[in-house]
Scaffold this active site. Structure first.
Site, PDB file in Angstrom:
ATOM      1  N   LYS A   1       0.809  -1.222   0.000  1.00  0.00           N
ATOM      2  CA  LYS A   1       0.000   0.000   0.000  1.00  0.00           C
ATOM      3  C   LYS A   1       0.842   1.272   0.000  1.00  0.00           C
ATOM      4  CE  LYS A   1      -4.373  -1.878   1.515  1.00  0.00           C
ATOM      5  NZ  LYS A   1      -4.115  -3.323   1.744  1.00  0.00           N
TER       6      LYS A   1
HETATM    7  C1  LIG Z   1      -4.803  -4.339   1.193  1.00  0.00           C
HETATM    8  C2  LIG Z   1      -4.139  -5.674   1.090  1.00  0.00           C
HETATM    9  C3  LIG Z   1      -4.596  -6.652   0.200  1.00  0.00           C
HETATM   10  C4  LIG Z   1      -5.841  -6.473  -0.638  1.00  0.00           C
HETATM   11  O1  LIG Z   1      -5.650  -5.539  -1.674  1.00  0.00           O
HETATM   12  P1  LIG Z   1      -6.897  -4.897  -2.417  1.00  0.00           P
HETATM   13  O2  LIG Z   1      -6.307  -3.910  -3.344  1.00  0.00           O
HETATM   14  O3  LIG Z   1      -7.763  -4.274  -1.373  1.00  0.00           O
HETATM   15  O4  LIG Z   1      -7.594  -6.011  -3.126  1.00  0.00           O
HETATM   16  C5  LIG Z   1      -3.882  -7.843   0.101  1.00  0.00           C
HETATM   17  N1  LIG Z   1      -2.796  -8.073   0.864  1.00  0.00           N
HETATM   18  C6  LIG Z   1      -2.325  -7.155   1.742  1.00  0.00           C
HETATM   19  C7  LIG Z   1      -1.140  -7.485   2.574  1.00  0.00           C
HETATM   20  C8  LIG Z   1      -2.975  -5.931   1.887  1.00  0.00           C
HETATM   21  O5  LIG Z   1      -2.512  -5.014   2.760  1.00  0.00           O
END
Ligand SMILES: *Cc1c(COP(=O)(O)O)cnc(C)c1O
Length: 458
Positions: A109
């Site tokens: 993220k």
């Molecule tokens: C947020 C997250 C996801 C999911 O991603 P999306 O874009 O919401 O589908 C998967 N793995 C981790 C470690 C995350 O932080």
């Protein structure tokens, strides 16, 4: 390039407006008016992630920033990564792992949120304004948002966390930051309670100063998607000699998958996108049986994918409709979740050329972690393991799979204690976390309690 809502009533918005607004006025999500095209030969010739991002980001920002302004933001956006080119790639036969967890919060993220925060700050500086970031988190969004915004004095971040299934590491990443413009709010309630508070706050806005922005950092913000599109082109740059790639993606709110789909629409050749989910299977039910209906959340060992609805999914449905029919989309999503979504068969079948899906429970996830460790000496995080299952099954010499590794395993130490697997290399982002003091402000799930606190510290 302008943007418009998937529900049709908020058109012709420039980039800065949709950045600062987040959700469209009619409750829809913003989409670019068309899919800009990327020159693949140019992508192949680039020698770093940032050089590739410079080919992608300006395609979306030209309505608000000059090319040079965008380039200078892109050059200074991504910071505090532990890998020299931000992303690591590990190859095991016909599967490559795209390691996206080398940033300051050890999850992917950071890519989207650091880009969003840099543009937030640019707008605030040019308009001489300040902003409140308000978000709810059940996993990695909160820490990435806090980290991305903490160095910008014009932004104060208030992040609500529920009493719930996030790991202690994830919580401490938010509660141990000592910075006068960051506040972690522990809400005595569920993630849904937190989200309801955020929604109400965006409606009421009664705690803001005049001329102050209220910013959303949830995954529907288009600028987060832009940051993520860049790494799909990076994967192509690094791995195109293996033929058309398939991507297997651990999925929650569908932001990462939608970025992959966007990259494809922008010219990236892709064989298949595999949407990998845990027991929270709303997307798997859609892709396998045209049933998109909300169910209760199950707690799993991949907590960042524990969702009941996938907020970015609306964008795909909208793009699937012939002529991007916003009135059809509005009808469907205005009535959801009370009325479950089922597409007409012809529209639903558009998924067949590109998408497949898989559902992986905790048992299979831990087995995959163990097996990969035994065979390759490599430790998958629980989210990545969910996606690895399909890649291991379906890849071969003519179908190379890229698994998106979304978090560092050290964020979920309990999982590995139980499996007797020792994680030797702790990322700098997580070291010393258990020695630091926590600063949590506790509240009931009560609007006035929370906003009084924000007012007091605004
Ligand atoms: C947020 C997250 C996801 C999911 O991603 P999306 O874009 O919401 O589908 C998967 N793995 C981790 C470690 C995350 O932080």
């Amino acid at each position: 390039m302008l943007f418009h809502s998937t529900r049709g009533k908020d058109p012709d918005k420039d980039f800065a407006s949709i950045l600062m607004q987040g959700l469209a006025e009619d409750g829809g999500l913003f989409m670019p008016d068309y899919w800009p095209q990327v020159d693949l030969d140019e992508i192949k010739s680039k020698t770093s992630f940032v050089e590739i991002a410079k080919c992608v980001v300006p395609l979306f920002t030209s309505s608000s920033f000059s090319y040079d302004e965008t380039i200078s933001i892109v050059e200074s956006t991504w910071h505090d990564f532990e890998h020299q080119d931000l992303i690591g790639i590990r190859e095991f036969n016909s599967v490559s792992i795209l390691e996206l967890f080398h940033g300051p919060t050890a999850a992917f993220k950071d890519f989207g949120l650091q880009l969003a925060a840099a543009f937030f700050n640019k707008v605030l500086e040019s308009e001489n304004k300040t902003a409140i970031v308000l978000g709810a988190t059940s996993g990695d969004t909160g820490s990435a948002a806090i980290d991305a915004c903490k160095s910008y004095e014009r932004i104060k971040s208030f992040i609500m966390l529920p009493n719930g299934n996030m790991s202690e590491v994830q919580r401490r990443q938010m509660s141990t930051i000592k910075s006068s413009n960051v506040f972690a709010l522990r809400i005595n309630g569920t993630f849904d309670d937190c989200q309801d508070l955020v929604k109400l706050a965006f409606k009421q806005r009664d705690f803001l100063k005049t001329d102050q922005y209220l910013l959303a950092v949830n995954s529907i913000n288009w600028t987060r998607i832009i940051g993520q599109i860049c790494y799909y082109f990076y994967a192509y740059n690094q791995l195109h000699q293996k033929g058309n790639l398939s991507f297997s993606i651990p999925t929650g709110n569908f932001g990462n998958v939608f970025a992959c789909y966007s990259a494809h629409k922008m010219g990236l050749p892709i064989n298949k996108i595999s949407v990998a989910v845990n027991d929270n299977d709303i997307l798997h039910r859609f892709f396998s049986s045209n049933d998109y209906s909300k169910k209760l959340v199950h707690e799993t060992i991949s907590p960042s994918m524990d969702i009941s609805v996938a907020s970015n999914f609306e964008r795909l449905v909208y793009d699937f409709f012939l002529n991007r029919d916003s009135s059809k989309c509005a009808k469907m999503f205005d009535n959801f979740p009370i009325k479950p979504i089922e597409l007409d068969v012809e529209t639903w079948q558009r998924k067949d050329s590109l998408f497949s899906s898989s559902k992986v429970d905790d048992l299979e996830t831990t087995k995959t972690i163990q097996e990969t460790y035994k065979v390759n000496g490599y430790i998958l995080d629980p989210h990545t393991a969910v996606a690895a299952v399909e890649a291991i099954k379906k890849s071969d010499s003519s179908n190379h799979f890229v698994v998106l590794s979304t978090a560092h395993p050290a964020k979920f130490p309990k999982v590995y204690e139980e499996l007797n697997i020792e994680i030797n290399s702790l990322p700098a982002a997580l070291s010393g976390l258990f020695k630091k003091e926590e600063h949590l402000h506790s509240f009931d799930a009560d609007y006035n309690q929370v906003t009084d606190f924000i007012k007091l510290n605004n």
